[in-house]
Write a protein that holds these residues in place. Structure first.
Motif, PDB file in Angstrom:
ATOM      1  N   PRO A  98      31.572  35.806  44.090  1.00 37.55           N
ATOM      2  CA  PRO A  98      32.984  35.676  43.867  1.00 37.55           C
ATOM      3  C   PRO A  98      33.830  35.881  45.185  1.00 37.55           C
ATOM      4  N   VAL A  99      35.016  35.348  45.237  1.00 33.47           N
ATOM      5  CA  VAL A  99      35.894  35.128  46.433  1.00 33.47           C
ATOM      6  C   VAL A  99      37.357  35.584  46.116  1.00 33.47           C
ATOM      7  N   ALA A 100      37.763  35.594  44.956  1.00 28.72           N
ATOM      8  CA  ALA A 100      39.074  35.943  44.474  1.00 28.72           C
ATOM      9  C   ALA A 100      39.069  36.396  42.986  1.00 28.72           C
ATOM     10  N   GLY A 101      40.165  37.330  42.506  1.00 30.07           N
ATOM     11  CA  GLY A 101      40.248  37.730  41.615  1.00 30.07           C
ATOM     12  C   GLY A 101      39.576  39.137  41.102  1.00 30.07           C
ATOM     13  N   TYR A 102      39.044  39.462  40.012  1.00 27.46           N
ATOM     14  CA  TYR A 102      38.795  40.755  39.682  1.00 27.46           C
ATOM     15  C   TYR A 102      37.646  40.558  38.483  1.00 27.46           C
ATOM     16  N   ARG A 103      36.635  41.532  38.517  1.00 28.65           N
ATOM     17  CA  ARG A 103      35.914  41.621  37.321  1.00 28.65           C
ATOM     18  C   ARG A 103      35.643  43.307  36.945  1.00 28.65           C
ATOM     19  N   TYR A 104      35.411  43.664  35.633  1.00 29.16           N
ATOM     20  CA  TYR A 104      35.256  45.123  35.348  1.00 29.16           C
ATOM     21  C   TYR A 104      34.129  44.870  34.016  1.00 29.16           C
ATOM     22  N   ARG A 105      33.362  45.897  33.832  1.00 27.84           N
ATOM     23  CA  ARG A 105      32.771  46.006  32.572  1.00 27.84           C
ATOM     24  C   ARG A 105      32.717  47.694  32.222  1.00 27.84           C
ATOM     25  N   LEU A 106      33.171  48.059  30.985  1.00 23.93           N
ATOM     26  CA  LEU A 106      33.297  49.362  30.579  1.00 23.93           C
ATOM     27  C   LEU A 106      32.146  49.240  29.318  1.00 23.93           C
ATOM     28  N   GLU A 107      31.228  50.187  29.368  1.00 20.76           N
ATOM     29  CA  GLU A 107      30.228  50.196  28.266  1.00 20.76           C
ATOM     30  C   GLU A 107      29.589  51.483  27.892  1.00 20.76           C
ATOM     31  N   VAL A 108      29.332  51.764  26.661  1.00 24.76           N
ATOM     32  CA  VAL A 108      28.497  52.876  26.338  1.00 24.76           C
ATOM     33  C   VAL A 108      27.240  52.315  25.301  1.00 24.76           C
ATOM     34  N   ASP A 133      32.261  49.694  35.838  1.00 26.53           N
ATOM     35  CA  ASP A 133      31.812  48.696  37.014  1.00 26.53           C
ATOM     36  C   ASP A 133      33.158  47.971  37.152  1.00 26.53           C
ATOM     37  N   TYR A 134      33.843  48.183  38.340  1.00 23.34           N
ATOM     38  CA  TYR A 134      34.857  47.242  38.431  1.00 23.34           C
ATOM     39  C   TYR A 134      35.110  46.709  39.807  1.00 23.34           C
ATOM     40  N   ARG A 135      35.455  45.515  40.176  1.00 21.83           N
ATOM     41  CA  ARG A 135      35.260  44.869  41.424  1.00 21.83           C
ATOM     42  C   ARG A 135      36.370  44.006  41.689  1.00 21.83           C
ATOM     43  N   ARG A 136      36.749  43.927  42.945  1.00 27.13           N
ATOM     44  CA  ARG A 136      38.161  43.272  43.269  1.00 27.13           C
ATOM     45  C   ARG A 136      37.941  42.512  44.397  1.00 27.13           C
ATOM     46  N   TYR A 137      38.548  41.190  44.322  1.00 25.48           N
ATOM     47  CA  TYR A 137      38.317  40.353  45.656  1.00 25.48           C
ATOM     48  C   TYR A 137      39.745  39.889  46.145  1.00 25.48           C
ATOM     49  N   HIS A 138      40.126  40.351  47.343  1.00 27.03           N
ATOM     50  CA  HIS A 138      41.410  40.039  47.972  1.00 27.03           C
ATOM     51  C   HIS A 138      41.094  38.654  48.907  1.00 27.03           C
ATOM     52  N   PHE A 139      41.451  37.549  48.501  1.00 27.35           N
ATOM     53  CA  PHE A 139      41.521  36.163  49.280  1.00 27.35           C
ATOM     54  C   PHE A 139      42.554  35.935  49.921  1.00 27.35           C
ATOM     55  N   ARG A 140      42.254  35.770  51.520  1.00 27.22           N
ATOM     56  CA  ARG A 140      43.206  34.981  52.413  1.00 27.22           C
ATOM     57  C   ARG A 140      42.281  34.225  53.137  1.00 27.22           C
ATOM     58  N   ASN A 141      42.450  32.913  52.474  1.00 27.35           N
ATOM     59  CA  ASN A 141      41.711  31.851  53.071  1.00 27.35           C
ATOM     60  C   ASN A 141      41.319  31.950  54.748  1.00 27.35           C
TER      61      ASN A 141
END
Length: 1009
Positions: A808-818, A833-841
């Motif tokens: 991944p190179v832009a946007g975000y993803r997360y997963r919360l689970e029990v 699990d939280y992931r963030r992608y700050h894109f500046r080409n």
């Protein structure tokens, strides 16, 4: 020693307590509606549709039978059985189809998939476009059939470039005259950018549909329409280069060169007397290859437009209408909770009269709605749902701000509608089978101009549709008046002048799309532009002009250098020049894709395109029944089998997998079986998934044997004793799972099931004295008791990320689970699990925060394998192999302090990466070489592992080796996309808390997180 391996093989308990769905992340194809499909049978087709569009489906069935008769003559053979076709009422519902996997973009007009050879098409409400797309996709059905019958099969087909396939489909469905493809060819000739056939096959710069269309018009002009079948058959049998040479008696390169020379000779003269793009108006936006559907505010100060400025999405931007300076990104579907996507193909934004609000068409919950945006802050003030309108293809705001006129479809048929803000009602203005597009209010609010195929050239009995004209709908008496410059010309995008005396439009009476002005007073037509390429959007029907209702300024999109610029015209430049209508022969000359000097050999395609009744069923009395889903074999996995015999016994290995589906893809059944050893090592799985509507659900039954063995060695004096231990773990599971997508980017997952683990240990002692075999005898070994577990999980998942070539190179993803587990072992797993992608080409700054832990009950029993922090996908530089280099020789890794401090029942991980695409494409990469994409990464990894008894201590250095302090590493890495098969990562890391205190090199296979 035995105890250690008991623990190791119970590691799969942890793995099986995770969610049952195959995707940890991933975006969702949402089935918002349950469609009640019917089945219509014609002589050669099996057409699935739902009753709300029966009239449109009957028209489509007749078109398809006509195309079938035409293409059967081209390909010299029928399709086997009855050809399946699935029709959807609009594009939003088409995007929900399960007949094909993956996501469908707005630019996709239809799909033909190869496993069941299904044609899947949305009906657009544009009659001529429906006919074209149905013909185009049916060509692909013949393609797949020929591939199956050919000697070379898929291996040969994979050699064929995309332009060859798509260009053939365009030629056979459109013929050799097309103004849109001709515009692309003029642009290529003008800028001396004519690709070779080989360049077309590998470069993203050249649109394969348009250039392929031109090449096929050239080839058939040279060699005749029979070449379509013979050349395709030849390359399937002998390969791309060899087959081409055999059939054409010439190499690919030589024919490519001839086409390039002919293109210059043929289109060069059509450039004469026309203005360059730089000489037409003034530049506003020219920083990207996709700047579309401009809409200027009534006061002429602001410009809204769609653009791929950020590469991965088409977003809505706000700019200064005069300087082109981008003020802000107004809307992005990736970050908006109100809708899934912005509509950009046939619809532009509509401004309120005070230039404060902008209305745009969006995709939301499986249909189109209108979002009202405050341009000052970019907030969506409200969304408007039009009653009995499934798809909205164009909108305009009334001058008094009280109503919005919309062109939309219901049941696959297009009409005009009027929405009233005050009473929140929708009124249907027209009711016909003619299309209706791109409405525009007159300044006094009494008339709506729109695009339509009405007129004497359209005949629904023979299914012939005339070119687009401008209709004027009177709100007083509902009468419709038609305006056209020439009966053969295409007219789109009407815009009233501020005074209401003139109507501007885009038309092509001479074969080139330009801006024209029509006078209501005397009917005079004046040409405003005379551009060398064309005033156009992404398609020939995409809106391309917008007029400021107060200041009278105009903005427009123009095609140039393979992309789309936004330029402007001042009100003083809109008077235009006197215009003398050209002859139809001039139009034919400019839109013809093949030189007129070539001999006429296209007897098949020209003949059937100009004889619409040929092959057309006169009766529409087709048999209609309810659709009953039946499983059909969709896919067979690699089947293998083997047997081996030795003094130790006989062993077998083999496996097979089968995937079944109904035609709609709503019901999926998977079967698999495998053996690896003896009969006790037979395993298998049965999975059923129902994807008909939300929530999707499924059940699975499986038996999976896990086999391993190891050797223990003990020597006393001259006697050696070897103990061979074989271990089998049998996992027997029944599970159910459910997934409820909330939107394209968010979903809820729930799962649960029963699993039983059985254990079978066998051991044998082999004795040697002085190196000579003495005896072998059975040995006893303790087996773990069976485990019976109830495993459940619930997760909330979000994924609004965009991928590059290795991650991944832009946007975000997360997963919360029990993950509660009950039975012989009881504990709860918790994941964040939280992931963030700050894109500046071209750079991406990525970061991740992750925690996984087992809590309560048996969360720290020795029967569960502890979590290890040093996995390279979490923290690089702390692999087990590197930590054991100090000479540790024990049998229990827990006793190794360097390893022990990195294992526990709970872990926390933090990562930061700076990602640079070194090798990629022109749009995304420093070096343009898309075959082996390579990313360079600078990283910092950190994390800590702990248990309830050993809590972490947050210090940089350890007091002793067993301390549970955080560990960190930093370094550089490279991720390589190896031919799309897998992502290989190499890294060089300095682990700050590693006992060796030196750089660590490693590699592993995994995409970027």
């Amino acid at each position: 020693m035995i105890k250690q391996f008991k623990t190791a093989f119970l590691a799969l308990i942890f793995l099986l307590s995770t969610n049952t769905w195959p995707q940890y992340f991933g975006q969702n194809k949402v089935q918002y509606q349950k469609f009640d499909f019917k089945e219509m049978k014609t002589d050669n087709l099996r057409i699935l549709y739902y009753p709300s569009k029966e009239e449109a489906a009957i028209d489509a069935a007749r078109m398809l039978e006509r195309w079938y008769a035409r293409l059967r003559e081209i390909f010299e053979q029928p399709l086997p059985g009855t050809q399946p076709v699935i029709l959807y009422a609009n594009h939003a519902e088409f995007q929900q189809t399960n007949a094909i996997g993956g996501f469908i973009s707005q630019a996709t007009g239809g799909v033909t998939e190869g496993l069941m050879n299904r044609v899947i098409v949305p009906l657009t409400g544009i009659n001529s476009e429906n006919d074209h797309v149905l013909g185009h996709e049916l060509v692909h059905a013949f393609h797949y059939d020929m591939i199956r019958r050919s000697e070379g099969g898929l291996s040969r087909a994979n050699e064929i470039p995309l332009w060859f396939i798509e260009g053939m489909s365009e030629y056979l469905s459109l013929g050799a005259r097309d103004g849109f493809t001709a515009m692309w060819m003029r642009d290529a000739v003008l800028h001396d950018d004519i690709p070779t056939f080989n360049q077309l096959g590998v470069s993203y710069r050249y649109f394969p549909y348009r250039f392929g269309h031109s090449i096929w018009a050239f080839l058939t002009g040279q060699y005749g329409d029979r070449t379509v079948f013979t050349l395709f058959n030849g390359v399937l049998r002998h390969g791309w280069f060899a087959g081409y040479r055999r059939i054409m008696n010439s190499s690919v390169d030589s024919v490519s060169a001839r086409w390039g020379r002919t293109l210059k000779t043929h289109f060069g003269p059509t450039l004469e007397g026309r203005a360059l793009v730089s000489e037409t108006g003034h530049e506003i936006i020219n920083n990207n290859d996709m700047n579309l559907v401009p809409s200027i505010s009534p006061d002429g100060n602001l410009l809204a437009f769609m653009s791929t400025k950020d590469i991965f999405d088409i977003d809505l931007f706000l700019a200064d209408a005069r300087s082109g300076q981008v003020i802000r990104k107004l809307l992005s579907s990736q970050k908006n909770k109100h809708f899934d996507a912005l509509r950009f193909i046939n619809s532009s934004g509509a401004w309120s009269s005070d230039s404060r609000m902008l209305a745009v068409v969006v995709f939301r919950e499986g249909r189109n709605e209108i979002a009202i945006v405050d341009v000052l802050n970019g907030r969506v003030k409200q969304t408007v749902k039009l009653e009995n309108v499934d798809e909205i293809t164009g909108i305009c705001w009334s001058p008094d701000g009280k109503q919005i006129a919309a062109a939309g479809t219901k049941g696959g048929t297009g009409n005009l509608f009027l929405y009233d803000f005050e009473n929140k009602t929708t009124r249907k203005l027209t009711d016909s089978r003619y299309c209706a597009l791109q409405p525009a209010f007159s300044p006094d609010g009494s008339t709506i101009a729109f695009v339509t195929d009405r007129g004497p050239q359209t005949n629904f009995d023979s299914l012939v549709f005339g070119p687009m004209k401008i209709g004027l709908f009177s709100l007083q008496d509902s009468e419709i008046e038609l305006i056209s410059i020439a009966e053969w010309a295409r007219h789109i995008n009407p815009q009233f002048s501020p005074c209401g005396q003139y109507l501007f439009m885009v038309a092509d009476p001479d074969g080139v799309s330009d801006i024209y002005r029509y006078s209501f007073e005397d009917g005079e037509v004046r040409r405003v532009t005379n551009v060398v390429t064309g005033i156009t959007g992404l398609s020939s029907l995409t809106p391309a002009i917008s007029l400021a209702k107060e200041s009278g300024e105009m903005v427009f999109t123009v095609f140039n250098k393979g992309g789309y610029q936004i330029r402007g015209l001042n009100s003083s430049e809109l008077e235009g020049q006197s215009y003398i209508l050209p002859d139809f022969s001039d139009y034919e000359r400019v839109t013809n894709l093949r030189p007129e000097s070539e001999p006429e050999r296209t007897v098949i395609v020209d003949k059937y395109l100009y004889q619409p009744s040929r092959g057309l069923p006169q009766s529409a009395n087709f048999t209609v029944t309810d659709y009953i889903p039946n499983f059909r074999l969709l896919y067979i996995g690699q089947i293998y089998a083997g047997i081996a015999a030795s003094g130790s016994g006989v062993g077998m290995a083999g496996g097979a997998s089968f995937l079944f589906s109904d035609l709609l893809g709503d019901h999926v059944l998977g079967l698999s079986g495998q053996i690896n050893g003896g009969f006790s090592d037979i395993g298998g799985q049965v999975v059923y998934i129902n994807r008909q509507q939300r929530p999707g659900w499924g059940i699975s039954l499986s038996r999976v044997p896990y086999y391993t063995g190891w050797l223990q060695h003990e020597t006393v004096a001259d006697t050696s004793l070897y103990t061979l231990i074989e271990q089998r773990v049998y996992e027997n599971r029944i599970a159910a799972f459910l997934e409820y997508p909330l939107s394209l980017t968010r979903r809820v997952e729930v799962g649960g099931g029963y699993v039983r683990y059985n254990y079978d240990y066998q051991a044998e002692n082999v004795k040697y004295e002085n190196g000579k075999f003495v005896d072998r005898m059975p040995a006893s070994v303790d087996e773990p008791r069976s485990l019976n577990l109830i495993q459940t999980n619930a997760a909330y998942v979000g994924d609004a990320s965009n991928f590059g070539f290795t991650g991944p190179v832009a946007g975000y993803r997360y997963r919360l689970e029990v993950e509660p587990t009950f039975g012989n072992l009881t504990f709860i797993g918790a994941l964040a699990d939280y992931r963030r992608y700050h894109f500046r080409n071209p750079l991406t700054l990525a970061w991740r925060l992750l925690h996984y832990g087992r809590y309560l009950g048996d969360s720290e029993t020795e029967r569960l394998t502890p979590l290890f922090l040093g996995y390279e996908t979490w923290i690089r530089g702390y692999s087990t192999s590197s930590l054991l280099t100090k000479g540790y020789t024990g049998s229990n890794l827990n006793e190794c302090p360097e390893v022990s401090s990195l294992i526990g029942s709970r872990i926390g991980v933090a990562n930061i990466e700076l990602r640079l695409p070194l090798v990629g494409t022109e749009q995304f990469g420093i070096i343009n070489f898309p075959y082996l994409p390579l990313d360079l990464i600078a990283f910092i990894d950190g994390g800590v592992a702990w248990t309830t008894k050993d809590l972490p201590e947050f210090r940089w250095t350890k007091k002793d080796a067993f301390d549970r302090t955080p560990v960190f590493s930093s370094g550089a890495a490279a991720r390589l996309n190896l031919l799309g098969l897998f992502i290989l990562q190499f890294y060089y890391a300095y682990p700050f808390q590693h006992p060796e205190r030196k750089m660590q090199f490693g590699f592993f296979i995994a995409p970027g997180w």
